[in-house]
Design an enzyme around this catalytic site. Structure first.
Site: not given
Ligand code: TYM
Length: 325
Positions: A113, A193, A196
């Site tokens: 990032k 991966k 968005k």
């Molecule tokens: P975020 O919002 O990027 O994504 C949400 C969930 O979707 C999964 N994910 C994917 N899994 C497989 N293939 C992909 N291409 C893909 N893109 C996204 C992510 O692994 C996630 O599980 N930091 C985290 C949000 C968060 C969180 C937490 C998660 C904040 N606090 C505490 C667990 C526990 C995030 O940005 O996810």
């Protein structure tokens, strides 16, 4: 014995995609009753990237709407908005004081990032994983269902838990990541991966036309130029995606026909599009119903927030006592 606490979060991008769905949400829906499940729309995390404050409430609303449409059920789980609960930021501060800078510098998501947003490498981007640890620890969660990209952050959370318990006494359980059967979905480019921000995603609320159009130019097997060329399903992203939507027996047929040069990418993509659109159809219908009742979604978030607030206050009291505050 009570159920184990499960926690997971998702950023309010407003456009959840099939990577989020297959890597996380679909699994959340399946296991929500097996645990004391808490799901959070993490608007504080979303602040680490440049954003329009007028848009944020709409993004949160849209994300919550789609999560409910996918099948999160407020009767069986708790859904809330992170910034509603002051305890997330409160606990985060306390945890930053026991988190070595070196550990944060190693986080690959931070490095990625920081590369992508060179003009806005803010301290929040750096301490982002500590806020994640706080999210999880605030509810003393033990199970954290996430995609592969969050596992490193979970390892750090476990490290922080161990350090806290060692220094201040046993307050927290060590949380474990729980991966779905598709922890890393690649984007339409077949390489990175699905995300968005990389513009390689299929949205959960996209129209069938738009899905078909995007799939038409999606990357498959680079070695295959003509239909009669033998294909390599094992490297083809579309074939991987078939594995999530088509029955195993059909996947085996597809693999056989592709390898023999009998099934072309165009037909294979068309079949995949049909299956994906069929799975998304009821989700999109429920999302449309919920969009017509925005107050209902707000009420669900508020009710979830009320429940979490009481729990979070208990943890903050435990932490303050343990830390001598
Ligand atoms: P975020 O919002 O990027 O994504 C949400 C969930 O979707 C999964 N994910 C994917 N899994 C497989 N293939 C992909 N291409 C893909 N893109 C996204 C992510 O692994 C996630 O599980 N930091 C985290 C949000 C968060 C969180 C937490 C998660 C904040 N606090 C505490 C667990 C526990 C995030 O940005 O996810």
């Amino acid at each position: 014995m009570g159920k184990k606490v499960l926690f997971s979060g998702i950023q309010p991008t407003g456009e959840l995609h099939i990577g989020n769905y297959l890597g996380a949400i679909k699994n959340w829906v399946k296991i929500q009753s097996d645990y004391d499940s808490i799901f959070c729309v993490v608007d504080l995390h979303a602040q680490t990237i440049e954003y329009d404050q007028k848009e944020m409430p709409r993004r949160v609303q849209k994300t919550a709407t789609v999560l409910l449409a996918c099948g999160l059920d407020p009767e069986r789980c708790t859904l809330f908005k992170q910034s509603y609960i002051p305890g997330h930021s409160e606990l985060m501060w306390r945890l930053t004081t026991i988190t070595p800078i070196g550990d944060l510098e190693r986080m690959t998501q931070y490095k990625d990032k920081a590369q992508q947003h060179r003009d806005n490498i803010n301290a929040g981007l750096f301490t982002y994983p500590v806020l994640m640890a706080a999210d999880i620890m605030l509810y003393k969660a033990e199970v954290v269902p996430v995609g592969d990209d969050q596992v490193q952050h979970l390892e750090l959370t476990r490290e922080i838990v161990r350090r806290f318990n060692h220094r201040f006494g046993e307050v927290f359980p060590e949380p474990k990541p729980l991966l779905s059967t598709a922890p890393r979905i690649r984007g339409l480019d077949g390489k990175a991966k699905m995300s968005k921000s990389l513009n390689n995603a299929i949205g959960l609320t996209e129209s069938p036309d738009s899905i078909r159009k995007k799939l038409a130019s999606a990357f498959t097997d680079p070695a295959r130029l003509r239909r009669s060329d033998p294909g390599h399903p094992e490297v083809c992203n579309i074939f991987t995606l078939h594995g999530q939507f088509s029955p195993p027996a059909r996947c085996a047929e597809i693999a056989g026909a592709c390898t023999a040069g009998m099934l072309g990418c165009v037909d294979c993509k068309r079949e995949f599009a049909d299956r994906l659109i069929a799975e998304l159809e009821p989700i999109q219908a429920r999302a449309a119903e919920l969009r017509a009742k925005p107050e209902r979604v707000q009420e669900i978030l508020r009710e979830g927030g009320r429940r979490c607030r009481a729990r979070s206050e208990r943890t903050i009291a435990d932490v303050n006592r343990a830390m001598g505050l």
